[in-house]
Design a protein around this motif. Structure first.
Motif, PDB file in Angstrom:
ATOM      1  N   VAL A 232       0.855  -1.185   0.000  1.00  0.00           N
ATOM      2  CA  VAL A 232       0.000   0.000   0.000  1.00  0.00           C
ATOM      3  C   VAL A 232       0.890   1.235   0.000  1.00  0.00           C
ATOM      4  CG1 VAL A 232      -1.927  -1.095   1.212  1.00  0.00           C
ATOM      5  CG2 VAL A 232      -0.138   0.058   2.525  1.00  0.00           C
ATOM      6  N   GLU A 233       0.306   2.365  -0.378  1.00  0.00           N
ATOM      7  CA  GLU A 233       1.007   3.631  -0.262  1.00  0.00           C
ATOM      8  C   GLU A 233       0.845   4.115   1.175  1.00  0.00           C
ATOM      9  OE1 GLU A 233       1.058   8.130  -2.177  1.00  0.00           O
ATOM     10  OE2 GLU A 233       0.017   6.488  -3.217  1.00  0.00           O
ATOM     11  N   VAL A 234       1.951   4.225   1.902  1.00  0.00           N
ATOM     12  CA  VAL A 234       1.915   4.529   3.328  1.00  0.00           C
ATOM     13  C   VAL A 234       1.806   6.037   3.551  1.00  0.00           C
ATOM     14  CG1 VAL A 234       3.171   4.380   5.512  1.00  0.00           C
ATOM     15  CG2 VAL A 234       3.230   2.459   3.902  1.00  0.00           C
ATOM     16  N   ALA A 235       0.747   6.439   4.274  1.00  0.00           N
ATOM     17  CA  ALA A 235       0.634   7.835   4.706  1.00  0.00           C
ATOM     18  C   ALA A 235       1.505   8.064   5.935  1.00  0.00           C
ATOM     19  CB  ALA A 235      -0.823   8.185   5.008  1.00  0.00           C
ATOM     20  N   ASP A 236       1.325   7.216   6.943  1.00  0.00           N
ATOM     21  CA  ASP A 236       2.217   7.137   8.092  1.00  0.00           C
ATOM     22  C   ASP A 236       1.958   5.805   8.780  1.00  0.00           C
ATOM     23  OD1 ASP A 236       0.201   7.433  10.265  1.00  0.00           O
ATOM     24  OD2 ASP A 236       0.057   9.503   9.606  1.00  0.00           O
ATOM     25  N   SER A 237       2.847   5.418   9.679  1.00  0.00           N
ATOM     26  CA  SER A 237       2.728   4.107  10.335  1.00  0.00           C
ATOM     27  C   SER A 237       1.984   4.171  11.660  1.00  0.00           C
ATOM     28  CB  SER A 237       4.121   3.518  10.561  1.00  0.00           C
ATOM     29  OG  SER A 237       4.867   4.333  11.454  1.00  0.00           O
ATOM     30  N   VAL A 238       1.464   5.350  12.014  1.00  0.00           N
ATOM     31  CA  VAL A 238       0.828   5.537  13.321  1.00  0.00           C
ATOM     32  C   VAL A 238      -0.404   4.637  13.435  1.00  0.00           C
ATOM     33  CG1 VAL A 238      -0.262   7.206  14.868  1.00  0.00           C
ATOM     34  CG2 VAL A 238       1.666   7.907  13.431  1.00  0.00           C
ATOM     35  N   GLY A 239      -0.442   3.819  14.475  1.00  0.00           N
ATOM     36  CA  GLY A 239      -1.589   2.963  14.731  1.00  0.00           C
ATOM     37  C   GLY A 239      -1.600   1.657  13.966  1.00  0.00           C
ATOM     38  N   GLY A 240      -0.596   1.422  13.124  1.00  0.00           N
ATOM     39  CA  GLY A 240      -0.589   0.186  12.351  1.00  0.00           C
ATOM     40  C   GLY A 240      -0.473  -1.046  13.228  1.00  0.00           C
ATOM     41  N   GLY A 241       0.443  -1.021  14.185  1.00  0.00           N
ATOM     42  CA  GLY A 241       0.604  -2.145  15.089  1.00  0.00           C
ATOM     43  C   GLY A 241      -0.601  -2.344  15.991  1.00  0.00           C
ATOM     44  N   ASP A 242      -1.232  -1.241  16.396  1.00  0.00           N
ATOM     45  CA  ASP A 242      -2.421  -1.337  17.249  1.00  0.00           C
ATOM     46  C   ASP A 242      -3.580  -1.971  16.483  1.00  0.00           C
ATOM     47  OD1 ASP A 242      -0.912   0.061  19.162  1.00  0.00           O
ATOM     48  OD2 ASP A 242      -1.598   1.989  18.388  1.00  0.00           O
ATOM     49  N   THR A 243      -3.722  -1.600  15.222  1.00  0.00           N
ATOM     50  CA  THR A 243      -4.758  -2.222  14.400  1.00  0.00           C
ATOM     51  C   THR A 243      -4.482  -3.704  14.211  1.00  0.00           C
ATOM     52  OG1 THR A 243      -5.200  -0.158  13.222  1.00  0.00           O
ATOM     53  CG2 THR A 243      -5.873  -2.201  12.136  1.00  0.00           C
TER      54      THR A 243
END
Length: 303
Positions: A232-243
């Motif tokens: 995917v085109e990454v906007a930012d990694s914030v919250g990725g691990g939490d999801t």
């Protein structure tokens, strides 16, 4: 009912050419919202202040149908100021306060829960961390316990104690999600896979490790699996691990493997089912990182 314990805060993210933007965040709070968007009833046990940022948190939880066990207190709402690098990864400075009332204040949220999740800063910063540990010990006889260490070195004064504290929660947990960066920080002289195997032997039925753009790996009694990432085109990694953590929980809950009565069935989870769960978690995480801030997907967006 699923119960999530831990910090809620506001993220002020800056980087690139855009002006700083403020988002509601905090790893456990992100997990609670992600679980609700995936269709699960959730109660959040955390703290925030009776101030402007606290109102943002309250409104965000209500808008996402997350129940609260506690209201605002008289301390300021915690804040994380993050700077995004060109790859969308944030480095944080924190203005943080973590304290919970007596366990009796929110004990009903633990008694009603089939699963209790915690992790991140809430498990290391006192005096709240001791309350979280007691809450997990209280819930474990009847509930599945899930844990994500989500290490923040800013809050660590003693590496040896940080390892010991993480292992206290691992030993009480049925499901653990961690990142390769966390395991490398905790056990720099051991391979990521060996550290994950060592954690599984401490008690958890499932240990899942995320590897950023390289996907995820999972460890259960019936085998080990790896699952590739989604491009995917990454906007930012914030919250990725939490999801990812929330979707991992969701996949286990969808298979009716939560609650202490299902502990042995969870321990016998087949490797192919683990692969399916991890793939679901990766797809959910991919949606989150494709958009700004911790903005987890609804189930329809994952499917």
């Amino acid at each position: 009912m699923l119960t999530v314990m831990g910090e809620g805060l506001v993220d002020v993210l800056s980087g690139g050419v855009s002006a700083p933007k403020t988002y509601v965040g905090g790893s456990p709070l992100n997990v609670s919202v992600a679980l609700a968007r995936l269709g699960h009833p959730v109660t959040f046990v955390g703290r925030y202040g009776d101030d402007g940022p606290g109102s943002m948190i309250r409104d965000y939880l209500q808008a996402n149908s997350v129940r609260e066990a506690l209201g605002p207190d008289d301390m300021p709402t915690s804040t994380a100021r993050g700077t995004l690098d060109p790859a969308g990864t944030a480095t944080y400075d924190f203005d943080f306060a973590w304290e919970l009332p007596e366990l009796s204040t929110f004990e009903s949220s633990l008694k009603d829960a089939q699963l209790v999740h915690t992790g991140s800063i809430a498990c290391v910063v006192e005096p709240g961390a001791s309350t979280v540990l007691r809450a997990v010990e209280t819930a474990r006889p009847h509930a599945t316990i899930t844990f994500d260490p989500n290490i923040r070195p800013t809050f660590v004064r003693n590496h040896t104690e940080a390892v010991a504290q993480a292992e206290r929660f691992v030993k009480l947990s049925d499901v653990v999600r961690t990142s390769d960066a966390d395991l490398d920080w905790l056990y720099p002289r051991r391979s990521i896979a060996d550290s994950a195997r060592a954690w599984r032997k401490m008690g958890p039925a499932v240990v899942a490790v995320t590897h950023g753009s390289r996907g995820a790996s999972g460890f259960v009694e019936n085998g080990e699996v790896t699952v590739p990432n989604r491009t995917v085109e990454v906007a930012d990694s914030v919250g990725g691990g939490d999801t990812f953590m929330a979707a991992l929980i969701s996949g286990i809950a969808d298979r009716e493997l939560i609650g202490a009565s299902q502990r042995e069935h969870l321990r016998g989870l087949p490797a192919d089912q683990l692969r399916q769960i991890l793939d679901f978690a990766i797809r959910a995480s991919a949606v989150t990182v494709s958009r700004a801030g911790a903005n987890p997907p609804y189930r329809s967006e994952v499917q």
